[in-house]
Design an enzyme around this catalytic site. Structure first.
Site, PDB file in Angstrom:
ATOM      1  CG  ASP A 353       7.614  -5.001  -0.617  1.00  0.00           C
ATOM      2  OD1 ASP A 353       7.342  -4.643   0.433  1.00  0.00           O
ATOM      3  OD2 ASP A 353       7.663  -3.954  -1.383  1.00  0.00           O
ATOM      4  CG  ASP A 682       6.083  -2.019  -4.681  1.00  0.00           C
ATOM      5  OD1 ASP A 682       5.685  -1.606  -3.591  1.00  0.00           O
ATOM      6  OD2 ASP A 682       5.668  -3.200  -4.880  1.00  0.00           O
ATOM      7  CG  ASP A 686       6.758   1.170  -0.153  1.00  0.00           C
ATOM      8  OD1 ASP A 686       6.069   1.101   0.870  1.00  0.00           O
ATOM      9  OD2 ASP A 686       6.626   0.113  -1.055  1.00  0.00           O
TER      10      ASP A 686
END
Ligand code: ATP
Length: 953
Positions: A353, A682, A686
């Site tokens: 990310d 997170d 996900d």
């Protein structure tokens, strides 16, 4: 009042009105409990923890230790050896001074010791895992003393006001006070995978089943969507989950691929040794040279069976993996599943990310675009102090009404809280929103004040899929100063005519703009032209290409509160307000980590929900991509089928504006291309991608409980550089495991061949007794092997490509090394044995036993392993090129082991016990000389491979 049995008059929490529940629990929905009440209740009800239940009993753990085929073979050897001794004893055939049943006792002692060791290690491992679990134990947002704060889940008490949002694992049972689009997955409790819509306003019949209690939430269940406020009714073992605590999900303790392979190896070794024993026995009987009776042959067989089992190996492997997890925790990487320690070294692609992992997640608004004007904002951090500038000149906000209008949207459409703690401004909540509260504060617009002017009545929460959020507020009239005259605040006066409600929507600018039909210009909503759209998008691109995270803002006056769940229909025909661009600086350490990845053959990939240009600017800055690299957007990805995506995944390093479900497709496509993927995440959505990834990595700080539950590893500092550090540790662990496997098994092969050679060469008797072999395998091999397990990384550990996780443990020359070294080991020992046999018989004298040739073989085998341990520290570097103190443990282990070995030969009681014989110094010297050949050979191999231009890894 008792919270676990319901208060008097109440029969079930779900049958009560909210107010009644608040009353009974003596709490307040707005201000929560006082510290004093919390303290008292904590004393009374104890921590909010589930007692560990289920699992194996101590006996079961102990018994499990003996389910290992190698140990079973050792037990068989002990029994047969005991039988032989018994026969010899009864027949009066014991040699003078010989202690009967010595081998049996020694082997059984080893078996029991191994069992106890395994037991202690497993219990310790369980404890360590429990401690790790605590480290990752979730925080809960509560209201106490009228303030919002995060507390550890175990500190919750009945009566606490708990706030829920998407991704949270609910920490206690509770009655809903209010909710907005709240959906909870209760599969942990009801087995029902489908999420349930919760309702605070209803009351239910007492006999409503657990799954239908829509106004309650339960510990251990997960918030999939929306938000909620709950009063805690039960904690700890009194919750519904506590009642069925056996369901408790624990940190998994799976055997690693290596441990599984070691079990297979045990089977191979045991069957191999049985075949060898058969060959020797049959060969011995046919030849009948020197081995006149079956007993001798049996003794040889028993010794071989003991020699082949690497008794010390399981302990060394467990210790190495445990040390690996400890080192990783020191680097802030918390391993949740043991296999990850070993497999981390195989990672070829790290999908990360952006926000918070590659960047600092400390947002500071730098620019605004509203009413056709671009403004710069100064100031640092979250302190609400700074200037608004137009073309470099400070502007007075009051003179530009467009600014306060935009800032009211920033403050209203916002869930974060700005607080001063110990003199520092900090935010509670999403940093993106925190930056917006700070921005509004810079113009004197305080969120708290606006909460009373525009109280929130409904909302459509943010999600990574929607990439936007809306709040609906009631427009409260305020006193104007003149008697009985009220008006709305000037900052919102231009938003409404007579509408009682206002909706503010913010999110990804393209998406918001597409939902707008009008634009706020000079305090008026006018139709939005195509030219204006183009201008706004150009401004958005310009901000994004500087690496700014840009949000778009809009509003809509409403006559009524829009219905829940109707976001698609309600968030339309909006009035455009403006753009806000915030800087989220890259983490300074990430640049080096990216470089290290590249050198290590690992490809970093950025996957973000942010804008393409923002993503690219940051990726280029960090070295993840080149300026002309392609950025694949979520929309493009959506249009691709799996084959098309597969053709792209090896080329694309930036994915922007993606939704969580795209992450899953990216991992799968990479895996189909044979990549070994680490993936960060997170959010609640996900979880599937984290589970699918070879190493699923959750964020320790910003990650939701659900994502942590699905992960193999948790980053305690949310930092990309930590992933790289953990990968390096993984490589070191794997290299060291291979190193001591080579070391231990090479020696075992040498021992077996040497023992087998004795009857074939016609030497009378077995050179090594089972007791001596156990000594070698556990002490003289075991100690140096443990020391090799902590060998520091070789300098090139991150300069070579990763190894395939699917490769066999014997790959890359390990198998051939073992066999080659085993044979060399055996050749050296056999030559010595042949010479020593005749020498010992020929040279006689006082105290010299003709059987001492066996002790010469025993001693030289042990000492040769010392040279082996020193030389094997590096595959390529010569010993003289290495710093002997870089792993002082090896040097220490070699010195201690050598002294112990000499004590076995020169301390009479030990000599008697281990069945060794005194060696004169010249014969000891010859043993050492022969042993040194092993060291010389391995160093010679290194030089040879170097000359051939081959590197061994
Ligand atoms: P990463 O996956 O790298 O962490 P991210 O955090 O930028 O990326 P999201 O949080 O999914 O990804 O955000 C995606 C987009 O949604 C952002 O670019 C922004 O436009 C919008 N957004 C982010 N936070 C909010 C918010 N609190 N309210 C409204 N829109 C938001």
């Amino acid at each position: 009042m008792s919270a676990h049995s319901l208060p008097e008059g109440a029969s079930a929490w779900h049958s009560l009105e909210v107010d009644k529940a608040l009353d009974l629990l003596d709490s307040n929905a707005e201000s929560g409990l006082t510290s004093q009440a919390v303290e008292q209740r904590f004393q009374k009800y104890g921590p909010n923890e589930l007692e560990e239940q289920g699992g194996r009993s101590a006996w079961e753990i102990l018994l499990d230790q003996f389910k290992n085929i190698m140990l079973l073979m050792l037990i068989a050897v002990a029994l047969i050896s005991g039988g032989l001794d018994l026969m010899a004893w009864q027949a009066g055939n014991l040699k003078p001074g010989e202690v009967p049943f010595k081998d049996t006792i020694a082997i059984m002692a080893i078996v029991v010791l191994n069992g106890i060791l395994g037991y202690v290690q497993e219990s310790r491992a369980e404890k360590a895992l429990a401690a790790l679990k605590k480290l990752s134990s979730p925080l809960v947002r509560v209201i106490r003393n009228g303030k919002m704060l995060d507390v550890a889940a175990k500190e919750l008490v009945p009566g606490d006001i708990m706030l829920l949002e998407a991704g949270v694992q609910i920490a206690a049972d509770g009655r809903l006070i209010e909710q907005s689009n709240l959906q909870v997955r209760e599969s942990a409790l009801t087995g029902e995978a489908e999420a349930v819509n919760k309702q605070s306003t209803i009351t239910l019949a007492e006999d409503t089943s657990l799954g239908d209690r829509l106004n309650l939430v339960f510990q251990g269940t997960e918030v999939v969507q929306g938000r909620g406020k709950v009063i805690v009714t039960n904690t700890g073992m009194r919750t519904e989950l506590g009642k069925i605590a056996a369901l408790l999900q624990s940190v998994e303790n799976e055997p690693t691929p290596l441990q599984q392979r070691m079990t297979q190896l045990g089977n191979v070794l045991v069957s191999g040794s049985l075949v060898l024993v058969a060959i020797v026995v049959i060969g011995g009987i046919i030849q009948a040279r020197g081995f006149s009776n079956l007993q001798d042959l049996l003794e040889v067989s028993l010794s071989m069976a003991v020699a082949v089992v690497p008794e010390g190996l399981p302990a060394v492997i467990t210790v190495t993996l445990a040390l690996g997890t400890q080192r990783m925790v020191r680097h802030n990487a918390l391993i949740r599943k043991l296999p990850a320690v070993e497999t981390l070294g195989s990672v070829t692609t790290i999908c990360s990310d952006k926000t918070g992992t590659l960047t600092q997640n400390k947002m500071v608004v730098q620019s605004l675009y509203t009413n056709d004007q671009s403004l710069r904002v100064t100031g640092e951090g979250y302190a609400p102090v700074g200037e608004f500038q137009l073309s470099g000149n400070k502007v007075e906000v009051e003179e530009y009404p467009a600014i306060p209008s935009l800032l009211v949207a920033c403050a209203a459409c916002n869930d974060s809280v700005l607080q001063k703690e110990k003199g520092e401004w900090v935010i509670l909540g999403d940093p993106t929103e925190g930056a917006l509260v700070t921005l509004a504060g810079k113009a004197g617009i305080e969120k708290d004040q606006w909460n009373s002017k525009l109280p929130r009545v409904s909302e459509y929460p943010f999600s990574s899929e929607r990439k936007r959020m809306s709040v609906v507020c009631r427009v409260e009239a305020i006193a104007t100063g003149e008697p009985s005259m009220t008006s709305v605040d000037p900052a919102i006066a231009s938003f409404v005519d007579s509408e009682p409600y206002l909706m503010f929507t913010k999110g990804s600018p393209e998406l918001i703009l597409a939902r707008c039909t009008r634009i706020q210009l000079n305090n008026q909503a006018v139709p939005l032209t195509e030219a204006q759209r183009g201008q706004i998008l150009a401004e958005n691109d310009s901000m994004a290409s500087k690496g700014l995270r840009v949000l778009g803002f809009s509003y809509k006056p409403l006559m009524a509160i829009p219905p829940e769940g109707e976001d698609e229909a309600s968030e339309t025909e909006l009035v455009w307000l403006g753009l806000v661009g915030m800087l989220d600086a890259p983490r300074p350490e990430v640049r080096d980590a990216v470089q290290e990845c590249r050198e290590a053959g690992i490809r970093p990939v950025m996957i973000t929900g942010d804008h393409q240009l923002t993503a690219k600017a940051i990726a280029v800055d960090l070295g993840i991509a080149q300026p002309d690299d392609r950025v694949l957007s979520g929309q493009e990805l959506q249009r691709m089928n799996d084959q098309e995506l597969e053709a792209q995944v090896d080329l694309v390093s930036i994915y922007a504006r993606v939704a969580p479900e795209h992450k899953l497709r990216i991992v799968q496509a990479l895996q189909r291309r044979g990549r070994f993927v680490a993936m960060t995440g997170d959010g609640v959505n996900d979880a599937p991608a984290l589970k699918q990834a070879d190493i699923g990595i959750a964020m320790g700080i910003t990650g939701t409980d659900v994502s942590k539950e699905a992960s193999d590893m948790v980053l305690l500092d949310d930092n990309f550089a930590t992933i790289v550090a953990a990968t390096k540790e993984g490589r070191v662990v794997y290299t060291n495991i291979r190193r001591f496997i080579k070391y231990i098994l090479g020696s075992n092969i040498g021992e077996v061949l040497t023992i087998a050679a004795a009857p074939i060469l016609g030497l009378g008797g077995v050179p090594l007794t089972p007791l001596q072999i156990l000594w070698m395998n556990l002490v003289t091999d075991g100690l140096p092997a443990l020391a090799l397990a902590v060998e520091p990384p070789e300098p090139d550990v991150m300069k070579r490509p990763p190894f395939s996780p699917r490769e066999s443990i014997f790959a890359r020359g390990l198998g051939s090394y073992m066999v080659r070294i085993g044979i060399i080991f055996a050749i050296i020992s056999i030559i010595l044995m042949e010479w020593a046999y005749f020498h010992a018989k020929a040279v006689t004298g006082e105290g010299l036993d003709p059987e001492r040739w066996k002790t010469m073989v025993f001693t030289s085998l042990c000492i040769a392993q010392m040279g082996h341990a020193i030389a094997i520290r590096s595959n390529n570097q010569l010993t003289i090129e290495m710093n002997p103190l870089s792993n002082p443990y090896v040097l220490g282990a070699v010195i201690v082991t050598t002294i112990l070995q000499l004590m076995l030969v020169y301390v009479p009681p030990l000599r008697d016990f281990f069945g060794t014989h005194y060696l004169p110094l010249d014969e000891l010297g010859i043993c050492i000389g022969f042993s040194a050949l092993m060291f010389v050979w391995i160093e010679g191999e290194k030089i040879f491979f170097r000359l051939m231009g081959k590197r061994s890894v």
